[in-house]
Every structure is written in structure tokens, then in C-alpha cells.
Design an enzyme around this catalytic site. Structure first.
Site, PDB file in Angstrom:
ATOM      1  N   CYS A  20       5.622   1.378   1.560  1.00  0.00           N
ATOM      2  CA  CYS A  20       5.150   1.691   0.401  1.00  0.00           C
ATOM      3  C   CYS A  20       3.876   0.785   0.230  1.00  0.00           C
ATOM      4  O   CYS A  20       3.768  -0.283   0.635  1.00  0.00           O
ATOM      5  CB  CYS A  20       5.811   1.685  -0.726  1.00  0.00           C
ATOM      6  SG  CYS A  20       7.293   2.837  -0.801  1.00  0.00           S
ATOM      7  N   GLY A  61       2.167   4.687   3.196  1.00  0.00           N
ATOM      8  CA  GLY A  61       2.910   5.791   2.901  1.00  0.00           C
ATOM      9  C   GLY A  61       2.165   6.943   2.468  1.00  0.00           C
ATOM     10  O   GLY A  61       1.047   6.944   1.806  1.00  0.00           O
ATOM     11  N   ASN A  98       7.486  -1.734  -3.601  1.00  0.00           N
ATOM     12  CA  ASN A  98       7.494  -1.879  -2.244  1.00  0.00           C
ATOM     13  C   ASN A  98       8.512  -2.801  -1.691  1.00  0.00           C
ATOM     14  O   ASN A  98       8.491  -3.769  -1.950  1.00  0.00           O
ATOM     15  CB  ASN A  98       6.021  -2.199  -1.571  1.00  0.00           C
ATOM     16  CG  ASN A  98       6.061  -2.510  -0.243  1.00  0.00           C
ATOM     17  OD1 ASN A  98       5.320  -3.140   0.377  1.00  0.00           O
ATOM     18  ND2 ASN A  98       6.929  -1.744   0.657  1.00  0.00           N
ATOM     19  N   GLY A  99       9.710  -1.922  -1.059  1.00  0.00           N
ATOM     20  CA  GLY A  99      10.652  -2.915  -0.401  1.00  0.00           C
ATOM     21  C   GLY A  99      11.968  -1.951  -0.604  1.00  0.00           C
ATOM     22  O   GLY A  99      11.798  -0.668  -1.045  1.00  0.00           O
ATOM     23  N   TYR A 135       2.413  -4.175  13.207  1.00  0.00           N
ATOM     24  CA  TYR A 135       2.300  -2.840  13.287  1.00  0.00           C
ATOM     25  C   TYR A 135       2.050  -2.401  11.732  1.00  0.00           C
ATOM     26  O   TYR A 135       1.035  -1.649  11.591  1.00  0.00           O
ATOM     27  CB  TYR A 135       3.469  -1.938  13.696  1.00  0.00           C
ATOM     28  CG  TYR A 135       3.625  -0.465  13.331  1.00  0.00           C
ATOM     29  CD1 TYR A 135       2.783   0.295  14.099  1.00  0.00           C
ATOM     30  CD2 TYR A 135       4.221  -0.051  12.438  1.00  0.00           C
ATOM     31  CE1 TYR A 135       2.716   1.710  14.066  1.00  0.00           C
ATOM     32  CE2 TYR A 135       4.003   1.371  12.045  1.00  0.00           C
ATOM     33  CZ  TYR A 135       3.404   2.255  12.815  1.00  0.00           C
ATOM     34  OH  TYR A 135       3.166   3.435  12.675  1.00  0.00           O
TER      35      TYR A 135
END
Ligand code: SF4
Length: 479
Positions: free
Chosen positions: A17, A44, A118-119, A258
Site C-alpha cells: 500500500c 496498490g 501500509n504493512g 522491486y
């Protein structure tokens, strides 16, 4: 007709995210957040949302889809305020439906708040059960919802204290953007699994998962949010404090390989430069006689350039990617697959034909995409294919926010490199060495999470994480 293996958009690990936030009283807030989210779209593509406050009222607007699909010009003009946060989502806990889109709204005794995350928490089952016993109602099944409901239950008068207190019970990966009526708050977990930075913009401040989004709205990154740190943006300027001690820096190594955009800076290092270094190192570790180095677009570009320059083998494009295929595109029908439609990558036959290729990719997870690409290249006339991979083999689950949970799905699980080489049907295959990867970042190994590569998990996690997801769904459904 030869059977073609389709290149599925879902056959790679999923991005996580992205969070973003701005405090800028004299700027067009909704537009700034829109452009920030646009720059974070790679993190996302399932849903997007923003929460904006005018100092008195806080409004959340979110929906399923890409940023450009969720926010029309009319919507942006109708959302007015001085401060706000935004979020783009790929689900790691909780299914992909509207209620799980973020920011998540919450009520606190002294006002309201909105939260973007995020996580991935690793004790969400325990926390959800505890809240459920206290008859807390859930609106969604994401672990972000749990954090929001825990903040709501805080007994302190001040929301900053309530946030600190709630996070004292939370274990896992979380980079948060939180909005109250008068503050934008950035929070990073004590291990710093996911990136988070802040910077200055004309007329205010911004927080972001990646520095590229701050640059996108004309700002400059100031620094990273430290693990265990909370940064507060308000009319008083920018203040910060450690809400919990830093345990150890455990930044996800795949942010460099990435996930992050190459124009972002992480831990003071250019993502582009690290990827270039990875390619150069691969050229040193596994040189080969070849005619052309080609990247798997897009993340393989910097490493392929690095490989080419270090090896002296010319760089070229062998595959063209349709950049507009996201998670929302209409999947080809089974019939279309049978006649060999590949919507995502198209080989440049004139470039490839008769050549001995070095093909540079960031990583291999399940292997289906790599297999399909190798077939495409041979079918287009490649004489030899030598694959060079910028990460060591992935053999362990990720519990910190990446969609890689079942090791049985990974191509490297239970296979030697020779066996993977045979499976892919390539002339040679080389994964960068573990030490080579770390060396290329210029950052000590101790500051990374490398758990999916070496099985050394920075914090305890639960094997039954899938069970956790099921329990969360169950709790929501039973409400
Ligand atoms: Fe990143 Fe792998 Fe650690 Fe997950 S386990 S946070 S993907 S390095």
C-alpha cells in the site's frame, strides 16, 4: 497451434500500500493529495482514498479502482480543506471490497480521525478477539480497522497519547498516515519494515511512503521517519518524538529490488543506483558470452543497464510492456488464452531473432511468468536465453505486508538452481548471491529484513496467519 502460457498480471508478488499526507493551508489540498497518490499508484491498485479536514470537519472519500478512476475533477473540486491524507491499497489482510478501502474513519472523544496503513500486523487475531470480547463492532476485515478501533477506545484525552497507547499493543509492520481535524500524523513501526518519509513543500509539509511522491508535488524530502517515531504536522509546524524505542531497523529488502520506484530514495540510497549495482554485480558473478542484454520491464531496466555496462554486452529492448494493464483489467477468457493472446508483453522479434540473450529480472516468485517469458523469447527466435535475477531464491513466507505466504507456491522451494533452470528451460540461470545483494545496497545487513530469503524473522510471527485472516472475516461477517 502451440499452447501459450499466459502472462498473468497476478503472477508476481503484489505491491503493498502507499500512504501520503499534506499539511498546507494555502494550497489546493485535494489536488496535491491526488498527485501524490498518483505517484504512489505502483504500491496498490485495488482502491484509493483520501481524507481531508478544513480544521473543523473531516471528510473521507474512497472507492475501488485506480486513483484516476476514483477521483474525477468534480470530486477533487468538491473536497476542500487545509490538511489531509491519502491511501492506495493492495490487500494483504482483508478482502478486496469497499469497506476495506482506506482511509478508515474513527471517532475519538475529542474529535474524529482517519487512518491509512501500509504493512501487516502479526498479532491481529489476538487483538481482534480481544476487541470482539469487548463488543467492539467492526466495519471491515483489515488489520487497519483494528488499529482504528483500538485508538477509539483510548482512555486518554489527547489523541496523540491514544495513538501511542494503542500502538503499544500492536506487533508487526505499520507505516501510518493519520489525520485529525487539525493535525497530520506520520507513524512508523519500531522495526521500520515499510518506508515512510517526510519533506517540505511550498506552503507546508508532506509525508509519504516514498520520496518520489513528495517530488511529484514540487517538494523535497527532508528525511525518513525513524523507526518508532511519530511526526506531527500542524499550525505549530513539524514536531516529532519517539513513541516507542527503535528495536532495530528492518527495512524490507524488496523495496530496493522491486517495490519502490527507481526515482525514490530509501535510507539515503537511490533505488535506481542500487538496482544498477545489482546488475553490475550479476555481470561479475555470472558472466556469459552473449549478444544482447534485455530487461524484463519495468523493474529490470536499471539492473540490465548495470549488467550491460559492466559486461560490455550491448543493452537493448526485447520485450514491450503494455503499461496500462493493472489489476482491474478484464482477464482474457479461457478461449482467448487458448489462441495465445498475451496482453502484457510483446517480443520485438527483429531484435531478438538469432541472438544469445541475457535476460535480467528482479526476482522469481512462483515462476509462471518467467516460464511464459522464456517461451515468448524462444518463440520469437532467441538462440540462447541466460536469466540473471537480482534477488537470491525466495523460499520463506512474508508476514509483514507482502502477499507471499505459502512457500509451497514458490518455485525455489525444494528445488536446486539446476532444477529451476531445467523447469524454465533456459540455457543458464543465476540468482545474485546473498552477500552480493547486501553489498549493492551499501547498507549493513543488520538494517534489513531478509526473512523471505534466509528465514531469519526480525519479529515473531504466527504460522497461522491465514487463520488470522479467516477469523477477521468471520468476526466482521458475524457482526
Ligand atoms: Fe520484505 Fe521478504 Fe521481509 Fe517480507 S519477508 S518484509 S518481502 S524482506
Amino acid at each position: 497451434m502451440k499452447k501459450q502460457i499466459p502472462i498473468e498480471p497476478g503472477d508476481r508478488y503484489k505491491d503493498k500500500c502507499g500512504v501520503f499526507g499534506v499539511y498546507a493551508p494555502r494550497r489546493k489540498l485535494s489536488e496535491l493529495i491526488y498527485y501524490g497518490l498518483y505517484a504512489l499508484q505502483h504500491r496498490g491498485q485495488e482502491s484509493a482514498g483520501m481524507a481531508i479536514s478544513d480544521g473543523a470537519d473531516l471528510l473521507v472519500f474512497k472507492d475501488m479502482g485506480l486513483v484516476s478512476q476514483v477521483f474525477s475533477q468534480n470530486i477533487l473540486q468538491s473536497i476542500k480543506g487545509n490538511l489531509g491524507i491519502g491511501h492506495v491499497r493492495y490487500s494483504t489482510t482483508g478482502s478486496s471490497y469497499w469497506a476495506n478501502a482506506q482511509p478508515v474513519f474513527g471517532n475519538f472523544r475529542s474529535g474524529s480521525f482517519a487512518l491509512g496503513h501500509n504493512g501487516n500486523l502479526v498479532n491481529s487475531r489476538e487483538l481482534a478477539m480481544e476487541l470482539s470480547r469487548k463488543r467492539v463492532k467492526f466495519n471491515a476485515s483489515s488489520d487497519t480497522e483494528i488499529i482504528a478501533r483500538m485508538i477509539e477506545r483510548g482512555t486518554c484525552e489527547d489523541i496523540i497519547e491514544a495513538i501511542s497507547s494503542a500502538l503499544g499493543n500492536v506487533v508487526g509492520a505499520y507505516s501510518l498516515a493519520i489525520l485529525t481535524e487539525d493535525r497530520v500524523i506520520a507513524v512508523r513501526d519500531p522495526n521500520g519494515f515499510r518506508p515512510l518519509c517526510f519533506g517540505e513543500i511550498n506552503g507546508g509539509f508532506a509525508i509519504s511512503s516514498e520520496s518520489c511522491a513528495i517530488n511529484a508535488i514540487g517538494g523535497d524530502m527532508e528525511r525518513e521517519v525513524n523507526p518508532g517515531e511519530m511526526i506531527i504536522l500542524s499550525a505549530d509546524g513539524c514536531t516529532s518524538f519517539q513513541f516507542t524505542p527503535q528495536v532495530s531497523m528492518s527495512l524490507c529488502i524488496f523495496e530496493f529490488i522491486y517495490f519502490s520506484r527507481p526515482d525514490s530514495v530509501l535510507n539515503g540510497k537511490s533505488v535506481y543506483q542500487v538496482r544498477y549495482n545489482l546488475g553490475a554485480r550479476l555481470a561479475e558473478e555470472a558472466s556469459v558470452d552473449a549478444d544482447l542484454v534485455i530487461p524484463i520491464p519495468d523493474s529490470g531496466f536499471p539492473a540490465a543497464i548495470g549488467f550491460s555496462e559492466r559486461s560490455g554486452i550491448p543493452f537493448g529492448l526485447g520485450l514491450i510492456k503494455n503499461k496500462y494493464i493493472g489489476r482491474t483489467f478484464i482477464q482474457p477468457s479461457q478461449a482467448a488464452r487458448k489462441i495465445g493472446i498475451n496482453l502484457k508483453l510483446n517480443p520485438l522479434r527483429d531484435v531478438i531473432k538469432g541472438k544469445r540473450l541475457v535476460v535480467v529480472d528482479d526476482s522469481i516468485v512462483r515462476g509462471n511468468t518467467s516460464l511464459a517469458i522464456v517461451r515468448l523469447l524462444y518463440d520469437a527466435g532467441a538462440r540462447e536465453v541466460h536469466m540473471r535475477i537480482c534477488s537470491p531464491p525466495i523460499r520463506h513466507s512474508c508476514y509483514y505486508g507482502i502477499d507471499m505466504v505459502d512457500p509451497n507456491e514458490f518455485i525455489a522451494t525444494g528445488r536446486t538452481i539446476k532444477e529451476i533452470e531445467n523447469f524454465l528451460g533456459v540455457d543458464s540461470l543465476h540468482y545474485i548471491s546473498y552477500q552480493g545483494l547486501v553489498d549493492c545496497t551499501g547498507i549493513p545487513k543488520e538494517e534489513f529484513c531478509l526473512a523471505c530469503l534466509d528465514g531469519d524473522y526480525p519479529i515473531a510471527c504466527y504460522d497461522e496467519i491465514n487463520y488470522e485472516k479467516l477469523m477477521l472475516e468471520k468476526i466482521v461477517n458475524e457482526k
